[in-house]
Design an enzyme around this catalytic site. Structure first.
Site, PDB file in Angstrom:
ATOM      1  N   ASP A 177       0.820  -1.199   0.000  1.00 24.99           N
ATOM      2  CA  ASP A 177       0.000   0.000   0.000  1.00 24.99           C
ATOM      3  C   ASP A 177       0.859   1.256   0.000  1.00 24.99           C
ATOM      4  O   ASP A 177       1.934   1.309   0.609  1.00 24.99           O
ATOM      5  CB  ASP A 177      -0.897  -0.021   1.245  1.00 24.99           C
ATOM      6  CG  ASP A 177      -1.797   1.183   1.341  1.00 24.99           C
ATOM      7  OD1 ASP A 177      -2.657   1.338   0.462  1.00 24.99           O
ATOM      8  OD2 ASP A 177      -1.630   1.971   2.291  1.00 24.99           O
ATOM      9  N   GLU A 230       1.024  -0.421  -5.193  1.00 25.36           N
ATOM     10  CA  GLU A 230       0.060   0.653  -5.416  1.00 25.36           C
ATOM     11  C   GLU A 230       0.878   1.934  -5.554  1.00 25.36           C
ATOM     12  O   GLU A 230       1.274   2.544  -4.566  1.00 25.36           O
ATOM     13  CB  GLU A 230      -0.926   0.777  -4.258  1.00 25.36           C
ATOM     14  CG  GLU A 230      -2.005   1.799  -4.555  1.00 25.36           C
ATOM     15  CD  GLU A 230      -2.598   2.465  -3.320  1.00 25.36           C
ATOM     16  OE1 GLU A 230      -3.692   3.033  -3.435  1.00 25.36           O
ATOM     17  OE2 GLU A 230      -1.968   2.442  -2.256  1.00 25.36           O
TER      18      GLU A 230
END
Length: 500
Positions: A177, A230
């Protein structure tokens, strides 16, 4: 486990169902409680398998103090959250998914951690895991501490955590993330609120070193797994090997495709001809990284509404648009990711403390959309052209991308075997297009693999009677062509084969 290396290869089909365990399904009769790991093991694997997804991706299950953070404010880097059961219970869920042939990807957060006193913050009374200077060690957007990647001990701690999940819990991939926030020292900061690197730049050189070493360690020890980044900027070579200057990730989320495509679909179909370039722009850079096309949880929260709610028009057009969006996405180069509830057109925005709107499946349009996703995944997994060369220009060719006036695009996808070629045609207007000629690379009968306007899916039934014979008439760069009837707000998939 013995097969996952083949299933996780870059030239294998990868269709991911993204899940937040606490809100996938809840028991209303028992105080709206969420399911445990073992209860989920009874229903989630069979549901995902029925939809023909190849993988699930869990929002972070590392222990976190605040449920409303969805797991992204991690305190326990070596502990699955106790909300749903014990570590052994989580192992049971992973094994249940593996028994159905479904790979398990887990969100993992090496970018920041919360300031809870029982966590890593000021761990021994000093700034041990974080920088002392808040311009380097604190992220104002999230009110979270940032790791000091310049410390060998911090890099070892995080690397050990990543390898731990792959080892002890048999996780098949880690989606990292907020990689963008790691790469840029000025992320979320104004001038004067950050410190430049030793070269005077904004790149976090220590984070770059960490990410490269981390990916090297993962692919060295667990070469049959994958890492996903990401990362939302144009940082070069995110999904390229470290020995060529890349960051070493296996795949990267294509945030540009997601933003452009959703903005295009939000337009009234009558205006889409003025935004045609926005739709086709993604192919210009589609092969610069190993991309995943994400329609994730981030697109259905914080006032953004549901995916079905983003679609223009009346209810019939909204569902037709959403079927068209998914068809275009599954035809487009790149692996696929869809957030839970989007497969049947959940109407309300996702809420982490409420169950999905399962009752909607009693309505034909919602059930038809779910069937469409099931069939898209089935054809995707069966047709090598739709996945084998996702990351190569050899796997894609426009047939016509210039028909902006009528908002039509057509292209072919190729596998290693030329016989596997699949043709995709999208009509982004609610108008039936008769006598549309599209080029194809060979003569013979082209049968219809998929038609999003089929009545089974809630469509109007416009089609081509199951297939069309290619004629010796040139179109574009091709010497043969098909004459088609395009359904309104519809997508068609064709493949050369025998007439039924």
């Amino acid at each position: 486990m013995t097969q996952r290396g083949e299933k996780n290869r870059l030239n294998a089909p990868c269709s991911i169902y993204e899940v937040h365990l606490g809100s996938w399904r809840r028991i209303q009769e028992d105080g709206n409680r969420f399911l445990s790991y073992r209860e989920l093991a009874k229903s989630l694997p069979s549901y995902v398998a029925a939809l023909n997804f190849t993988h699930v991706e869990f929002l972070p299950l590392t222990e976190h103090p605040f449920y409303g953070s969805w797991g992204y404010q991690t305190t326990g880097y070596f502990a699955p959250t106790a909300r749903y059961g014990t570590p052994q219970d989580f192992m049971f869920l992973v094994d249940a998914l593996h028994q159905q042939g479904i790979g398990v990807i887990m969100d993992w957060v090496p970018s920041h951690f919360p300031d809870d006193a029982h966590g890593l913050a000021h761990f021994d009374g000093t700034f041990l895991f974080e920088h002392a200077d808040p311009r380097q060690g604190f992220q104002p957007d999230w009110h979270s501490f940032l790791f000091n990647y310049g410390r060998h001990e911090v890099r070892a701690f995080l690397t050990s955590s990543a390898l731990f999940w792959l080892d002890k819990y048999h996780i098949d991939g880690l989606r990292m993330d907020a990689v963008t926030s790691m790469l840029y020292l000025d992320y979320g900061r104004k001038d004067g609120e950050w410190i430049a690197n030793r070269n005077g730049g904004r790149e976090n050189l220590d984070a770059v070193t960490f990410l490269r070493h981390l990916n090297e360690a993962i692919y060295r020890d667990y070469p049959d797994t994958q890492t996903f980044a990401e990362e939302s900027t144009d940082w070069p070579m995110v999904s390229r090997p470290t020995n060529t200057g890349g960051l070493g990730f296996g795949l990267k989320w294509n945030m540009g495709w997601m933003h452009d495509t959703l903005q295009y679909f939000a337009e009234d179909p009558l205006n889409r001809k003025y935004h045609h370039a926005q739709l086709i722009f993604s192919i210009w850079y589609a092969f610069s990284e190993n991309f995943v096309l994400p329609l994730s949880h981030d697109e259905v929260v914080y006032g953004k509404g549901s995916l079905i709610g983003k679609m223009p028009g009346d209810e019939w057009q909204q569902f037709a648009n959403l079927r068209l969006l998914y068809g275009y996405m599954w035809g487009h180069p790149g692996k696929k990711l869809l957030f839970m509830g989007c497969e049947f057109g959940q109407k309300r925005e996702w809420q982490h403390d409420q169950s999905l709107e399962w009752e909607l499946l009693q309505q034909p349009q919602h059930a038809g959309l779910r069937l469409w996703v099931e069939d898209l995944n089935r054809v995707y997994r069966n047709e090598a052209a739709l996945y084998q060369q996702d990351f190569s220009r050899d796997g894609f060719q426009w047939m016509d991308c210039h028909y902006a006036e009528k908002s039509i695009v057509s292209f072919i996808r190729r596998g290693y075997n030329p016989a596997d070629t699949v043709l995709v045609i999208c009509n982004f207007t609610p108008i039936v297009r008769d006598n549309y000629r599209v080029g194809v690379p060979s003569s013979g009968y082209w049968h219809e693999l998929l038609n999003s306007d089929t009545e089974l899916y809630g469509g109007s039934g416009v089609g081509n009677f199951g297939g069309v014979e290619a004629g010796p008439i040139s179109a574009g760069d091709m010497f043969y062509s098909l004459m088609l009837r395009l359904p309104p707000l519809g997508v068609l998939f064709f493949k050369r084969g025998r007439k039924a």
